[in-house]
Design an enzyme around this catalytic site. Structure first.
Site, PDB file in Angstrom:
ATOM      1  N   LYS A   1       0.697   4.471   8.301  1.00 51.25           N
ATOM      2  CA  LYS A   1       1.483   5.094   7.176  1.00 51.25           C
ATOM      3  C   LYS A   1       0.284   5.348   6.117  1.00 51.25           C
ATOM      4  CE  LYS A   1       2.406   1.643   4.688  1.00 51.25           C
ATOM      5  NZ  LYS A   1       1.551   0.824   3.773  1.00 51.25           N
TER       6      LYS A   1
ATOM      7  N   THR B   1       0.929  -1.174   0.031  1.00 51.91           N
ATOM      8  CA  THR B   1       0.049   0.099   0.033  1.00 51.91           C
ATOM      9  C   THR B   1       0.956   1.237   0.101  1.00 51.91           C
ATOM     10  OG1 THR B   1      -1.695  -1.252   1.408  1.00 51.91           O
ATOM     11  CG2 THR B   1      -2.026   1.184   1.318  1.00 51.91           C
TER      12      THR B   1
ATOM     13  N   LYS C   1      -7.565   1.943  -2.549  1.00 49.82           N
ATOM     14  CA  LYS C   1      -7.146   1.242  -1.327  1.00 49.82           C
ATOM     15  C   LYS C   1      -7.134   2.579  -0.215  1.00 49.82           C
ATOM     16  CE  LYS C   1      -4.617  -1.411   1.573  1.00 49.82           C
ATOM     17  NZ  LYS C   1      -4.974  -2.653   2.194  1.00 49.82           N
TER      18      LYS C   1
HETATM   19  P1  NAP Z   1       5.506  -6.788   7.226  1.00 49.65           P
HETATM   20  O1  NAP Z   1       5.072  -8.081   7.920  1.00 49.65           O
HETATM   21  O2  NAP Z   1       6.205  -5.800   8.245  1.00 49.65           O
HETATM   22  O3  NAP Z   1       6.494  -6.986   6.107  1.00 49.65           O
HETATM   23  C1  NAP Z   1       7.105  -6.011   5.309  1.00 49.65           C
HETATM   24  C2  NAP Z   1       7.938  -6.764   4.369  1.00 49.65           C
HETATM   25  O4  NAP Z   1       8.551  -5.637   3.525  1.00 49.65           O
HETATM   26  C3  NAP Z   1       9.145  -7.519   4.862  1.00 49.65           C
HETATM   27  O5  NAP Z   1       9.462  -8.720   4.045  1.00 49.65           O
HETATM   28  C4  NAP Z   1      10.462  -6.645   5.123  1.00 49.65           C
HETATM   29  O6  NAP Z   1      11.637  -7.222   4.739  1.00 49.65           O
HETATM   30  C5  NAP Z   1      10.098  -5.941   3.620  1.00 49.65           C
HETATM   31  N1  NAP Z   1      10.730  -4.597   3.456  1.00 49.65           N
HETATM   32  C6  NAP Z   1      10.517  -3.448   3.888  1.00 49.65           C
HETATM   33  N2  NAP Z   1      11.131  -2.463   3.602  1.00 49.65           N
HETATM   34  C7  NAP Z   1      12.121  -2.808   2.801  1.00 49.65           C
HETATM   35  C8  NAP Z   1      13.048  -2.349   2.042  1.00 49.65           C
HETATM   36  N3  NAP Z   1      13.739  -1.163   2.128  1.00 49.65           N
HETATM   37  N4  NAP Z   1      13.963  -3.287   1.070  1.00 49.65           N
HETATM   38  C9  NAP Z   1      13.414  -4.297   1.139  1.00 49.65           C
HETATM   39  N5  NAP Z   1      12.303  -5.182   1.797  1.00 49.65           N
HETATM   40  C10 NAP Z   1      11.781  -4.480   2.892  1.00 49.65           C
HETATM   41  O7  NAP Z   1       4.401  -6.115   6.538  1.00 49.65           O
HETATM   42  P2  NAP Z   1       2.795  -6.784   5.815  1.00 49.65           P
HETATM   43  O8  NAP Z   1       2.008  -6.806   6.863  1.00 49.65           O
HETATM   44  O9  NAP Z   1       3.400  -7.963   5.008  1.00 49.65           O
HETATM   45  O10 NAP Z   1       2.613  -5.534   4.917  1.00 49.65           O
HETATM   46  C11 NAP Z   1       3.248  -5.348   3.526  1.00 49.65           C
HETATM   47  C12 NAP Z   1       2.582  -4.172   2.742  1.00 49.65           C
HETATM   48  O11 NAP Z   1       1.042  -4.706   2.572  1.00 49.65           O
HETATM   49  C13 NAP Z   1       2.396  -2.783   3.503  1.00 49.65           C
HETATM   50  O12 NAP Z   1       2.192  -1.896   2.482  1.00 49.65           O
HETATM   51  C14 NAP Z   1       0.992  -3.176   4.026  1.00 49.65           C
HETATM   52  O13 NAP Z   1       0.291  -1.724   4.186  1.00 49.65           O
HETATM   53  C15 NAP Z   1       0.106  -3.716   3.158  1.00 49.65           C
HETATM   54  N6  NAP Z   1      -1.031  -4.740   3.646  1.00 49.65           N
HETATM   55  C16 NAP Z   1      -0.850  -5.437   4.789  1.00 49.65           C
HETATM   56  C17 NAP Z   1      -2.006  -6.025   5.182  1.00 49.65           C
HETATM   57  C18 NAP Z   1      -1.927  -6.647   6.576  1.00 49.65           C
HETATM   58  O14 NAP Z   1      -3.039  -7.193   7.109  1.00 49.65           O
HETATM   59  N7  NAP Z   1      -0.800  -6.830   7.251  1.00 49.65           N
HETATM   60  C19 NAP Z   1      -3.182  -5.999   4.542  1.00 49.65           C
HETATM   61  C20 NAP Z   1      -3.189  -5.464   3.383  1.00 49.65           C
HETATM   62  C21 NAP Z   1      -2.100  -4.687   2.914  1.00 49.65           C
HETATM   63  P3  NAP Z   1      12.148  -7.969   6.226  1.00 49.65           P
HETATM   64  O15 NAP Z   1      11.637  -9.115   6.515  1.00 49.65           O
HETATM   65  O16 NAP Z   1      13.897  -7.855   5.844  1.00 49.65           O
HETATM   66  O17 NAP Z   1      12.035  -6.856   7.107  1.00 49.65           O
END
Ligand code: NAP
Length: 292
Positions: A239, A96, A171
């Site tokens: 965010k 997102t 979104k």
């Molecule tokens: P998360 O569990 O915190 O995972 C974030 C991922 O991004 C990890 O694999 C992290 O790597 C990677 N990352 C972050 N910064 C990076 C960088 N600079 N370079 C390379 N890799 C990087 O977050 P999430 O919940 O999966 O969410 C991911 C996205 O989906 C976000 O934009 C969020 O808003 C969206 N989203 C989340 C949900 C939900 O329910 N969780 C639902 C819909 C949408 P590391 O493992 O090394 O930290």
């Protein structure tokens, strides 16, 4: 594009289950994650390849599905893969981010002949695990057609909202509702605790009527048990809400619920809670978390 060879970049709470579903659909070629242990353990569990770098991932694949935290992270990883991709390859971003980021990356990638589809998702970690997400897609119809098996493997519905950026604009609208519902449900359940209402019967009766919905159904019981382990980190929703606020300011529209939610999540994060789900907001509503 002949055979689809998908690379997943970002194996966080959402990216990992999406990669699992792509592996089950026979579409996954390789994965990469910044913290390499996550990619190595995924690869050994699913018989996939853990690429050594984003560029190495791009060299093996013709579709890269990105799922990283925020705008700067997406810009960084796209910069790392763009020169290793071939003309006609496609990046499909499920993170997102601001619609403006999606539009500028699309222009940047067009110089390399690489397509870009913004495909943010809704449905939570549960939806990602079950492959039942709702995808709100922005991009070229031909690109969407080519990657339809990829989006089909991770979702129950894919809706083409318009050109690049319109998936992220959709979104942003989605997140106004998500944040507003979380505010209401957390306040309502905090009140129910003060009223000493029986929790199981409360959730059952609320869920059967007009107050029912995703957040109450999936987070109600765990909140009342004081568990906030699964799901969506408060910093990620914060965010999203800041993206929404920026869009609203540009359009001169007031979003009072979004302003209140931003204050609340800033308070929640000031008191810790980084790794909790957003439903930890109930702690603030109970007064058990001061936000100081
Ligand atoms: P998360 O569990 O915190 O995972 C974030 C991922 O991004 C990890 O694999 C992290 O790597 C990677 N990352 C972050 N910064 C990076 C960088 N600079 N370079 C390379 N890799 C990087 O977050 P999430 O919940 O999966 O969410 C991911 C996205 O989906 C976000 O934009 C969020 O808003 C969206 N989203 C989340 C949900 C939900 O329910 N969780 C639902 C819909 C949408 P590391 O493992 O090394 O930290």
């Amino acid at each position: 594009m002949s055979e689809l060879k998908v690379g997943v970049l970002g194996l966080g709470a959402m990216g990992r289950p999406m990669a699992c579903n792509l592996a089950s659909a026979g579409l996954l070629e390789a994965v990469w994650n910044r913290t390499s242990e996550k990619a190595l353990s995924f690869a050994s569990e699913y018989g996939s390849i853990a690429a050594a770098s984003p560029a190495a991932l791009a060299e093996r694949c013709n579709v890269i599905l990105t799922c990283v935290s925020a705008d700067d992270d997406l810009r960084e990883v796209v910069g790392q893969v763009q020169t290793a991709l071939n003309r006609g390859d496609i990046i499909v971003d499920t993170s997102t981010v601001n619609p403006g980021t999606a539009k500028s990356l699309s222009v940047q990638l067009a110089e390399f002949g690489v397509g870009f589809v913004d495909a943010p998702v809704s449905g939570g970690v549960e939806g990602a695990v079950r492959g039942t997400l709702s995808v709100m897609a922005g991009g070229d119809s031909a690109d969407l057609e080519r990657i339809s098996p990829v989006l089909g493997a991770i979702s129950a519905t894919v809706t083409h909202m318009g050109p690049v950026g319109s998936g992220q604009a959709t979104k942003a609208v989605n997140q106004v509702i998500v944040a507003g519902v979380a505010e209401c449900v957390c306040e309502a359940l905090a009140l129910s605790e003060k009223l000493n209402l029986p929790s199981v019967r409360l959730l059952s009766v609320l869920g059967a009527g007009a107050a029912g919905g995703w957040f109450l159904e999936h987070r109600g019981a765990s909140m009342l048990e004081d568990r906030f382990d699964t799901g969506f980190k408060p910093a990620l929703l914060l965010k999203d809400l800041k993206i929404v606020r920026e869009l609203a300011q540009d359009l001169d529209i007031e979003l009072n619920t979004v302003d209140a939610a931003i204050r609340d999540y800033e308070g929640l994060l000031a008191g810790g809670n980084e790794d909790n789900d957003i439903s930890g907001l109930i702690r603030l509503k109970r007064g058990s978390e001061t936000g100081k």
